[in-house]
Every structure is written in structure tokens, then in C-alpha cells.
Design a protein around this motif. Structure first.
Motif, mmCIF file in Angstrom:
data_model
loop_
_atom_site.group_PDB
_atom_site.id
_atom_site.type_symbol
_atom_site.label_atom_id
_atom_site.label_comp_id
_atom_site.label_asym_id
_atom_site.label_seq_id
_atom_site.Cartn_x
_atom_site.Cartn_y
_atom_site.Cartn_z
ATOM 1 N N SER A 191 1.490 5.435 6.050
ATOM 2 C CA SER A 191 2.479 5.262 7.114
ATOM 3 C C SER A 191 1.817 5.070 8.475
ATOM 4 O O SER A 191 2.388 4.439 9.354
ATOM 5 N N GLU A 192 0.618 5.593 8.636
ATOM 6 C CA GLU A 192 -0.101 5.406 9.893
ATOM 7 C C GLU A 192 -0.682 3.994 10.004
ATOM 8 O O GLU A 192 -0.702 3.406 11.085
ATOM 9 N N LEU A 193 -1.135 3.438 8.899
ATOM 10 C CA LEU A 193 -1.793 2.135 8.914
ATOM 11 C C LEU A 193 -0.829 0.959 8.795
ATOM 12 O O LEU A 193 -1.116 -0.131 9.288
ATOM 13 N N GLU A 194 0.313 1.167 8.177
ATOM 14 C CA GLU A 194 1.243 0.069 7.897
ATOM 15 C C GLU A 194 1.695 -0.691 9.147
ATOM 16 O O GLU A 194 1.680 -1.924 9.148
ATOM 17 N N PRO A 195 2.071 -0.019 10.244
ATOM 18 C CA PRO A 195 2.488 -0.792 11.423
ATOM 19 C C PRO A 195 1.365 -1.647 12.000
ATOM 20 O O PRO A 195 1.608 -2.759 12.476
ATOM 21 N N TRP A 196 0.137 -1.148 11.935
ATOM 22 C CA TRP A 196 -0.997 -1.916 12.453
ATOM 23 C C TRP A 196 -1.289 -3.116 11.561
ATOM 24 O O TRP A 196 -1.655 -4.190 12.039
ATOM 25 N N GLN A 197 -1.127 -2.941 10.242
ATOM 26 C CA GLN A 197 -1.311 -4.061 9.326
ATOM 27 C C GLN A 197 -0.251 -5.131 9.567
ATOM 28 O O GLN A 197 -0.552 -6.330 9.562
ATOM 29 N N ALA A 198 0.983 -4.706 9.784
ATOM 30 C CA ALA A 198 2.060 -5.655 10.064
ATOM 31 C C ALA A 198 1.800 -6.398 11.371
ATOM 32 O O ALA A 198 2.060 -7.600 11.479
ATOM 33 N N LEU A 199 1.278 -5.688 12.364
ATOM 34 C CA LEU A 199 0.976 -6.313 13.653
ATOM 35 C C LEU A 199 -0.123 -7.367 13.504
ATOM 36 O O LEU A 199 0.012 -8.478 14.022
ATOM 37 N N THR A 200 -1.186 -7.063 12.785
ATOM 38 C CA THR A 200 -2.258 -8.055 12.610
ATOM 39 C C THR A 200 -1.778 -9.239 11.777
ATOM 40 O O THR A 200 -2.164 -10.376 12.049
ATOM 41 N N ALA A 201 -0.912 -8.985 10.790
ATOM 42 C CA ALA A 201 -0.349 -10.096 10.004
ATOM 43 C C ALA A 201 0.520 -10.985 10.896
ATOM 44 O O ALA A 201 0.477 -12.221 10.788
ATOM 45 N N GLY A 202 1.287 -10.368 11.787
ATOM 46 C CA GLY A 202 2.101 -11.141 12.727
ATOM 47 C C GLY A 202 1.251 -11.974 13.672
ATOM 48 O O GLY A 202 1.603 -13.109 14.014
ATOM 49 N N LEU A 203 0.119 -11.421 14.106
ATOM 50 C CA LEU A 203 -0.797 -12.177 14.971
ATOM 51 C C LEU A 203 -1.356 -13.400 14.243
ATOM 52 O O LEU A 203 -1.450 -14.484 14.822
ATOM 53 N N GLN A 214 6.439 -12.202 22.179
ATOM 54 C CA GLN A 214 7.111 -11.106 22.888
ATOM 55 C C GLN A 214 7.351 -9.926 21.961
ATOM 56 O O GLN A 214 7.131 -8.773 22.340
ATOM 57 N N ASN A 215 7.802 -10.199 20.755
ATOM 58 C CA ASN A 215 8.025 -9.132 19.775
ATOM 59 C C ASN A 215 6.721 -8.414 19.433
ATOM 60 O O ASN A 215 6.686 -7.186 19.316
ATOM 61 N N LEU A 216 5.657 -9.193 19.260
ATOM 62 C CA LEU A 216 4.364 -8.590 18.941
ATOM 63 C C LEU A 216 3.856 -7.723 20.096
ATOM 64 O O LEU A 216 3.315 -6.639 19.870
ATOM 65 N N GLU A 217 4.048 -8.197 21.317
ATOM 66 C CA GLU A 217 3.623 -7.412 22.480
ATOM 67 C C GLU A 217 4.411 -6.113 22.584
ATOM 68 O O GLU A 217 3.839 -5.054 22.852
ATOM 69 N N SER A 218 5.716 -6.183 22.356
ATOM 70 C CA SER A 218 6.528 -4.965 22.438
ATOM 71 C C SER A 218 6.171 -3.996 21.304
ATOM 72 O O SER A 218 6.127 -2.779 21.512
ATOM 73 N N GLN A 249 8.024 -23.992 19.987
ATOM 74 C CA GLN A 249 7.562 -23.269 21.174
ATOM 75 C C GLN A 249 8.402 -22.023 21.463
ATOM 76 O O GLN A 249 7.865 -20.946 21.714
ATOM 77 N N LYS A 250 9.715 -22.132 21.413
ATOM 78 C CA LYS A 250 10.574 -20.976 21.699
ATOM 79 C C LYS A 250 10.388 -19.886 20.648
ATOM 80 O O LYS A 250 10.380 -18.699 20.967
ATOM 81 N N GLU A 251 10.265 -20.302 19.402
ATOM 82 C CA GLU A 251 10.045 -19.322 18.336
ATOM 83 C C GLU A 251 8.712 -18.606 18.529
ATOM 84 O O GLU A 251 8.625 -17.387 18.355
ATOM 85 N N ILE A 252 7.691 -19.345 18.907
ATOM 86 C CA ILE A 252 6.373 -18.748 19.135
ATOM 87 C C ILE A 252 6.422 -17.770 20.306
ATOM 88 O O ILE A 252 5.869 -16.667 20.234
ATOM 89 N N GLU A 253 7.103 -18.174 21.376
ATOM 90 C CA GLU A 253 7.220 -17.293 22.548
ATOM 91 C C GLU A 253 7.952 -16.005 22.192
ATOM 92 O O GLU A 253 7.544 -14.919 22.601
ATOM 93 N N SER A 254 9.036 -16.111 21.427
ATOM 94 C CA SER A 254 9.775 -14.900 21.046
ATOM 95 C C SER A 254 8.942 -14.031 20.098
ATOM 96 O O SER A 254 8.967 -12.803 20.188
ATOM 97 N N GLN A 255 8.188 -14.683 19.213
ATOM 98 C CA GLN A 255 7.326 -13.926 18.313
ATOM 99 C C GLN A 255 6.236 -13.194 19.090
ATOM 100 O O GLN A 255 5.941 -12.034 18.805
#
Length: 158
Positions: A63-75, A98-102, A90-96
């Protein structure tokens, strides 16, 4: 526009890489793999108490590693979308992005809060030990690792 999106992604990726090193992601991943391998052994549940503790640790690490794995997969996914160089995305990339940053900010905040809580708890317990040691004879004070502070006029942990 691709350059600005790529620059934002590179900056975020650099920050995430630093954070991943800070939380010792690689070591924890190896430990999780070891725990997964051990849990598949045929005699794993022979000692149910040890197996239960083992599974709790395995769940905690996962549970500690899963969010970080999801974040790197999103990157990685966002980097692939940027490499397509399609203006329609472009809009989809920008929203993605933003989601990754948040998501990254939320993970940083969660980590900071848990780290600060541990540090505050440790300081309170050390201060309590020093306060108790101040009322004891000198030979006991030395074992509590406290020292007299001329600035505060009281015993403090060393």
C-alpha cells in the motif's frame, strides 16, 4: 507547445525521482518481492502468527509503494503521448500533467505529515525522559542522555 509540456514533464519526473530515492523505493520493492516469494512457500502457514505478521508487513509495503508505482506509470504514459506530437491530444496531456502534479503533491504532503508526526513524537518522548531524569540523582541523569542547557535553564536531550 510540445517543448513546454515536455519541460513540465521533465521537471515533474525529476522531482518524483528525487522523492522515490528519498523513500527508499528500490529497497522496499525488493523487500516486497522477497515477501511475496516467501508467502508462496508450501509451509508458509504452518506458523500462523508469523504468517499473519508477514502478511501485514507485505500489505503495508504494497500500500505504501502502489501510489508511487501508479505515478511513475502515469509519467511514462504522458511521455508517450507527448512523443506522439499530436495537437489534438494537447488538452488531454495538460489535464493528465495537472492530475499527476496534484497526485505528487498529495503524496509529498502525506509523507511530510507522517514524518513530522514521528519526529514530534520522538521529541516529546525525549523531553519527557529528560524531565523525569531531572528529578533523579545525577548518576541516573547521565543514563537518560540529558544535558543542562544554559540557554533554556533546563535539561534537554542530547
Amino acid at each position: 507547445m510540445k517543448n513546454s509540456l515536455q519541460a513540465k514533464l521533465d521537471e515533474l519526473r525529476t522531482n518524483v525521482d528525487v522523492a522515490i530515492e528519498t523513500i527508499h523505493f528500490a529497497e522496499k520493492s525488493l523487500k516486497l518481492e522477497e515477501l511475496n516469494a516467501q508467502s508462496t512457500l508450501p509451509n508458509f502457514w504452518d506458523d500462523s502468527v508469523a504468517a499473519s505478521a508477514h502478511m501485514k508487513l507485505q500489505t503495508k509495503l504494497a500500500s505504501e509503494l502502489e501510489p508511487w508505482q501508479a505515478l511513475t506509470a502515469g509519467l511514462k504514459e504522458t511521455a508517450e503521448l507527448i512523443d506522439l506530437n499530436d495537437e489534438a491530444l494537447q488538452k488531454e496531456i495538460e489535464s493528465q500533467l495537472q492530475n499527476l502534479e496534484s497526485t505528487f503533491e498529495a503524496l509529498k504532503k502525506k509523507r511530510r505529515q507522517s514524518h513530522d508526526f514521528r519526529r514530534i513524537t520522538w521529541r516529546r518522548s525525549r523531553a519527557k525522559k529528560c524531565a523525569i531524569a531531572a528529578r533523579r540523582p545525577v548518576y541516573v541523569r547521565q543514563t537518560a542522555r540529558c544535558a543542562w542547557s544554559a540557554q533554556t535553564g533546563s535539561f534537554e536531550s542530547v
